[in-house]
Design an enzyme around this catalytic site. Sequence first.
Site, mmCIF file in Angstrom:
data_model
loop_
_atom_site.group_PDB
_atom_site.id
_atom_site.type_symbol
_atom_site.label_atom_id
_atom_site.label_comp_id
_atom_site.label_asym_id
_atom_site.label_seq_id
_atom_site.Cartn_x
_atom_site.Cartn_y
_atom_site.Cartn_z
ATOM 1 N N GLY A 97 0.846 -1.199 0.000
ATOM 2 C CA GLY A 97 0.000 0.000 0.000
ATOM 3 C C GLY A 97 0.874 1.238 0.000
ATOM 4 O O GLY A 97 1.958 1.245 0.597
ATOM 5 N N GLY A 144 -0.762 4.665 -0.219
ATOM 6 C CA GLY A 144 -1.592 5.865 -0.124
ATOM 7 C C GLY A 144 -1.002 6.795 0.924
ATOM 8 O O GLY A 144 0.211 6.772 1.209
ATOM 9 N N TRP A 180 -1.448 6.942 4.305
ATOM 10 C CA TRP A 180 -0.926 6.266 5.499
ATOM 11 C C TRP A 180 0.153 5.250 5.131
ATOM 12 O O TRP A 180 1.145 5.097 5.842
ATOM 13 C CB TRP A 180 -2.086 5.614 6.249
ATOM 14 C CG TRP A 180 -1.844 5.065 7.633
ATOM 15 C CD1 TRP A 180 -2.477 3.969 8.152
ATOM 16 C CD2 TRP A 180 -0.987 5.561 8.690
ATOM 17 N NE1 TRP A 180 -2.064 3.758 9.452
ATOM 18 C CE2 TRP A 180 -1.158 4.713 9.803
ATOM 19 C CE3 TRP A 180 -0.101 6.626 8.789
ATOM 20 C CZ2 TRP A 180 -0.462 4.894 11.004
ATOM 21 C CZ3 TRP A 180 0.602 6.807 9.991
ATOM 22 C CH2 TRP A 180 0.411 5.955 11.067
ATOM 23 N N PHE A 207 0.009 0.673 -6.159
ATOM 24 C CA PHE A 207 -1.056 0.441 -7.143
ATOM 25 C C PHE A 207 -0.807 1.465 -8.249
ATOM 26 O O PHE A 207 -1.018 2.654 -8.053
ATOM 27 C CB PHE A 207 -2.421 0.638 -6.480
ATOM 28 C CG PHE A 207 -3.584 0.430 -7.405
ATOM 29 C CD1 PHE A 207 -3.992 -0.853 -7.759
ATOM 30 C CD2 PHE A 207 -4.277 1.512 -7.918
ATOM 31 C CE1 PHE A 207 -5.064 -1.044 -8.615
ATOM 32 C CE2 PHE A 207 -5.358 1.320 -8.775
ATOM 33 C CZ PHE A 207 -5.755 0.044 -9.119
ATOM 34 N N ALA A 224 -2.325 10.622 9.123
ATOM 35 C CA ALA A 224 -1.046 10.383 8.449
ATOM 36 C C ALA A 224 -0.278 11.676 8.186
ATOM 37 O O ALA A 224 0.935 11.742 8.429
ATOM 38 C CB ALA A 224 -1.301 9.632 7.141
ATOM 39 N N LYS A 282 -13.897 3.397 16.012
ATOM 40 C CA LYS A 282 -13.615 4.836 16.097
ATOM 41 C C LYS A 282 -14.146 5.566 14.864
ATOM 42 O O LYS A 282 -14.677 6.673 14.955
ATOM 43 C CB LYS A 282 -12.113 5.068 16.220
ATOM 44 C CG LYS A 282 -11.702 6.521 16.094
ATOM 45 C CD LYS A 282 -10.197 6.675 16.111
ATOM 46 C CE LYS A 282 -9.534 6.371 14.801
ATOM 47 N NZ LYS A 282 -9.824 7.319 13.703
#
Length: 367
Positions: free
Chosen positions: A91, A93, A95, A122, A235, A287
Amino acid sequence: MRSLFPLYSSSSLFSNFSSSPYNSFISSLPLLFSSSHFSPFLSMAPAFEQVPVPQEGETGTETATPHNTNTGNNGGNDGQVGYKSRVTVVGSGNWGSVAAKLIASNTLKLNSFHDEVRMWVFEETLLSGEKLTDVINRTNENVKYLPGIKLGKNVIADPDIHNAVKDANMLVFVIPHQFMDGICKSLIDKVRGDAEAISLIKGMEVKMEGPCMISTLISEQLGINCSVLMGANIANEIAVEKFSEATVGYRDNREIAEQWVQLFSTPYFMVTPVQDVEGVELCGTLKNVVALAAGFVDGLDMGNNTKGVSTAREVYEVLSHRGWLELFPLFATVHEICIGRLPPSAIVEYSEKKPRLSLLEDSTRCH
Ligand SMILES: NC(=O)C1=CN([C@@H]2O[C@H](COP(=O)(O)OP(=O)(O)OC[C@H]3O[C@@H](n4cnc5c(N)ncnc54)[C@H](O)[C@@H]3O)[C@@H](O)[C@H]2O)C=CC1
Ligand SMILES: O=C(CO)COP(=O)(O)O
């Protein structure tokens, strides 16, 4: 709710949240019940211990032991003297990029890890016509998802997911949850048999048969152990090194938990291990349910008092409906005091109520 999620993050939905008497009362609770003022998730979690944060120039243990006992592709390094763990972040993105930055700053300091941190991207074509992966590797910056922040020269972007994971024995999953089922299916038999995973993903895979926690999805589909790292984390703030904290939820291997803590901890990102994967993952996920309710109240301009009441009531009703109130004794007790169902003195009895984690067993199996 503030006692459980004090640094509320998604879209700053809890800004000015502590202005009502209700919330002032709630916000004082972590100081009373948590073992650390900076560990909100721990106010409802079982025992924890602090793991030392790697310091500049410090080295870790000389050899890292392989983790899972599964057989399968193990990269051929098991048991070798000087063995070093390899980390891949699945990943890239907002974060995911920050996670790679945190980890890359630590692998340079810890001898038990290869310096290089591989980050699966990606692939996208930018408006300039360039591939995102190429730009990340040329500029050391994720110009689309984390512009302006250097990731560390030891972060290598890789658009080929199979290549990115094949040598790694520590896999960090951090992509939007809706893509995880497909990603896991594509990784079956492609990851090392001794790999350890950690999920930073908030959310659940909801199937017709029922909800499935993301850590469970990873464990069951890939046949590897999966821990979680959750916190009220934004992030972009961690990227500019503003102080924040998070919790690693691990199942039973304390040594693995310590390795994850070492990989993520920095002086501005405090990470604490707790032996409770489902509890920590649920806190992180629920949350964001609260965030939605808080956002609705903000959008309707109903004020902070309403926000405190409505979000707490939403969560209380969900937990009550599932028969999970006993798993969240601090939250349940405080809420029942606030709505007048219990006297304030009930808070004294709170510490005698132990979460019954066995209640969760059925809900942590994917169907
Ligand atoms: N952004 C934050 O502050 C925090 C995010 N999280 C969690 O981290 C996870 C990832 O969030 P972000 O990094 O913020 O995501 P993001 O929204 O910044 O990035 C989305 C990522 O998904 C990729 N993507 C798009 N289509 C895809 C597909 N079909 N298959 C696979 N990947 C695809 C994009 O290329 C991009 O890398 C989420 O579960 C989120 O809840 C948790 C804490 C903080
Ligand atoms: O949980 C988050 C911040 O703590 C962010 O979650 P989303 O990116 O899913 O909104």
